[in-house]
Design an enzyme around this catalytic site. Structure first.
Site, PDB file in Angstrom:
ATOM      1  N   ASN A  10       0.856  -1.182   0.000  1.00 46.54           N
ATOM      2  CA  ASN A  10       0.000   0.000   0.000  1.00 46.54           C
ATOM      3  C   ASN A  10       0.893   1.233   0.000  1.00 46.54           C
ATOM      4  OD1 ASN A  10      -1.835   2.024   0.493  1.00 46.54           O
ATOM      5  ND2 ASN A  10      -2.297   1.397   2.599  1.00 46.54           N
ATOM      6  N   LYS A  12       0.070   4.258  -0.249  1.00 40.83           N
ATOM      7  CA  LYS A  12      -0.592   5.442   0.327  1.00 40.83           C
ATOM      8  C   LYS A  12      -0.386   6.634  -0.623  1.00 40.83           C
ATOM      9  CE  LYS A  12      -0.164   3.286   4.800  1.00 40.83           C
ATOM     10  NZ  LYS A  12      -0.089   3.426   6.250  1.00 40.83           N
ATOM     11  N   HIS A  97      -9.636   1.133   5.070  1.00 34.76           N
ATOM     12  CA  HIS A  97      -8.337   1.295   5.737  1.00 34.76           C
ATOM     13  C   HIS A  97      -8.523   2.248   6.922  1.00 34.76           C
ATOM     14  CE1 HIS A  97      -4.230   2.558   6.503  1.00 34.76           C
ATOM     15  NE2 HIS A  97      -3.847   1.452   5.894  1.00 34.76           N
ATOM     16  N   GLU A  99      -6.890   4.639   7.982  1.00 36.84           N
ATOM     17  CA  GLU A  99      -6.700   6.067   7.680  1.00 36.84           C
ATOM     18  C   GLU A  99      -7.961   6.645   7.048  1.00 36.84           C
ATOM     19  OE1 GLU A  99      -3.018   5.621   5.520  1.00 36.84           O
ATOM     20  OE2 GLU A  99      -2.046   5.042   7.403  1.00 36.84           O
ATOM     21  N   GLU A 169      -5.346  -5.040  10.727  1.00 33.87           N
ATOM     22  CA  GLU A 169      -4.312  -4.031  10.936  1.00 33.87           C
ATOM     23  C   GLU A 169      -4.583  -3.292  12.245  1.00 33.87           C
ATOM     24  OE1 GLU A 169      -2.360  -2.703   7.032  1.00 33.87           O
ATOM     25  OE2 GLU A 169      -4.208  -1.575   7.203  1.00 33.87           O
ATOM     26  N   GLY A 175       2.388   2.325  10.766  1.00 30.01           N
ATOM     27  CA  GLY A 175       3.297   3.456  10.610  1.00 30.01           C
ATOM     28  C   GLY A 175       4.045   3.833  11.879  1.00 30.01           C
ATOM     29  N   SER A 214       3.387  -2.143  10.324  1.00 32.74           N
ATOM     30  CA  SER A 214       4.842  -2.191  10.524  1.00 32.74           C
ATOM     31  C   SER A 214       5.467  -3.528  10.125  1.00 32.74           C
ATOM     32  CB  SER A 214       5.199  -1.817  11.964  1.00 32.74           C
ATOM     33  OG  SER A 214       4.800  -0.479  12.252  1.00 32.74           O
ATOM     34  N   GLY A 235       2.808  -1.139   4.334  1.00 29.98           N
ATOM     35  CA  GLY A 235       2.781   0.278   3.996  1.00 29.98           C
ATOM     36  C   GLY A 235       4.175   0.793   3.718  1.00 29.98           C
ATOM     37  N   GLY A 236       4.770   1.411   4.725  1.00 31.68           N
ATOM     38  CA  GLY A 236       6.072   2.067   4.565  1.00 31.68           C
ATOM     39  C   GLY A 236       7.128   1.214   3.871  1.00 31.68           C
TER      40      GLY A 236
END
Ligand code: PGA
Length: 252
Positions: A10, A12, A97, A99, A169, A175, A214, A235-236
């Site tokens: 993802n 983002k 999600h 967010e 999640e 994050g 993470s 993600g990251g």
């Protein structure tokens, strides 16, 4: 047939330019080439879907979107319909999600409408669920997660539910660099699997339940070794192709 693991990146609202997105897509194709036992997916920002899809063409890496509007069209400035995504070659779409829920006020009912719309428009929804740190501390993780599942899958037939991907999640792990331990994640994945079994019977074993929060090369293998963790939503760490490739290998 054994269920294949799914590793999804993802992106983002990254990277900032089209050129960088195309380069990342090409690098992901290279970094994951030969990992035929794992399904791989990248989920770029909407404006880059067409170009990233072109960069992925001929590879085994699939294309996903981060959001959709439940309606087929109309006066919804700034929104994107599932049929538009499908026509761009998108196969998966994130729904709910954290967010989107927290920063953009998506209600459980809206998330459910998005999941249903995704199925209608021949996209595989990835329904994201997870508790906040407060909720975990209050001991209501299972209640929160099952409530999100119930509302996210409301009104769907058994066969349709079985074609949904779930992503657990924990919000406190997204994050933050602080992943759930494999034991913590597995415990919730088991609760999710048991709930799914009550809805769809043995088809629950075919459904993929991803862990997200993470995930990185250093923790991916131990998380995905758990019996009810069928892949990762990253993600990251998905913004760096070599590391993402390492996570895909950890799933294989
Ligand atoms: P993270 O994000 O891997 O950066 O924690 C996961 C996600 O939001 O899907």
């Amino acid at each position: 047939m054994a269920k294949r693991k799914l590793v999804a990146g993802n992106w983002k609202m990254n990277p900032p330019t089209l050129g960088k997105a195309e380069a990342l897509a090409r690098a992901v194709v290279e970094a994951t080439r030969g990992d035929a036992a794992v399904d791989v997916l990248v989920i770029p920002p909407a404006p880059f879907l067409g170009a990233v899809g072109a960069a992925l063409h001929g590879s085994a890496v699939a294309l996903g979107a981060q959001n959709l509007h439940p309606d087929r069209g109309g006066a919804y400035t700034g929104e994107v319909a599932g049929s538009m995504l499908h026509d761009l070659g998108v196969r998966y779409v994130l729904c709910g999600h954290s967010e989107r829920r927290q920063l953009f006020g998506e209600s459980p009912a809206l998330v459910g409408a998005k999941v249903a719309a995704a199925h209608r428009d021949r996209l595989v929804p990835i329904l994201c669920v997870g508790e906040t740190l407060d909720e975990r501390d209050q001991g209501v993780t299972d209640t929160v997660v099952l409530g999100q599942l119930e509302q996210g899958l409301a009104g769907l037939d058994t066969a349709v539910i079985a074609e949904t991907v779930i992503a657990y999640e924990p919000v406190w792990a997204i994050g933050t660099g602080r992943n759930a331990t494999p034991e913590q994640a597995q415990a919730v994945h088991r609760v999710i699997r048991d709930w799914l079994r009550r809805q769809v019977g043995d088809l629950a074993d075919e459904l993929r339940v991803l862990y997200g929060g993470s995930v990185k090369p250093a923790n991916a293998a131990e998380l995905m070794a758990e019996p009810d963790i069928d892949g990762a939503l990253v993600g990251g760490a998905s913004l760096e192709a070599a590391g993402f490739g390492a996570i895909v290998r950890a799933a294989g």
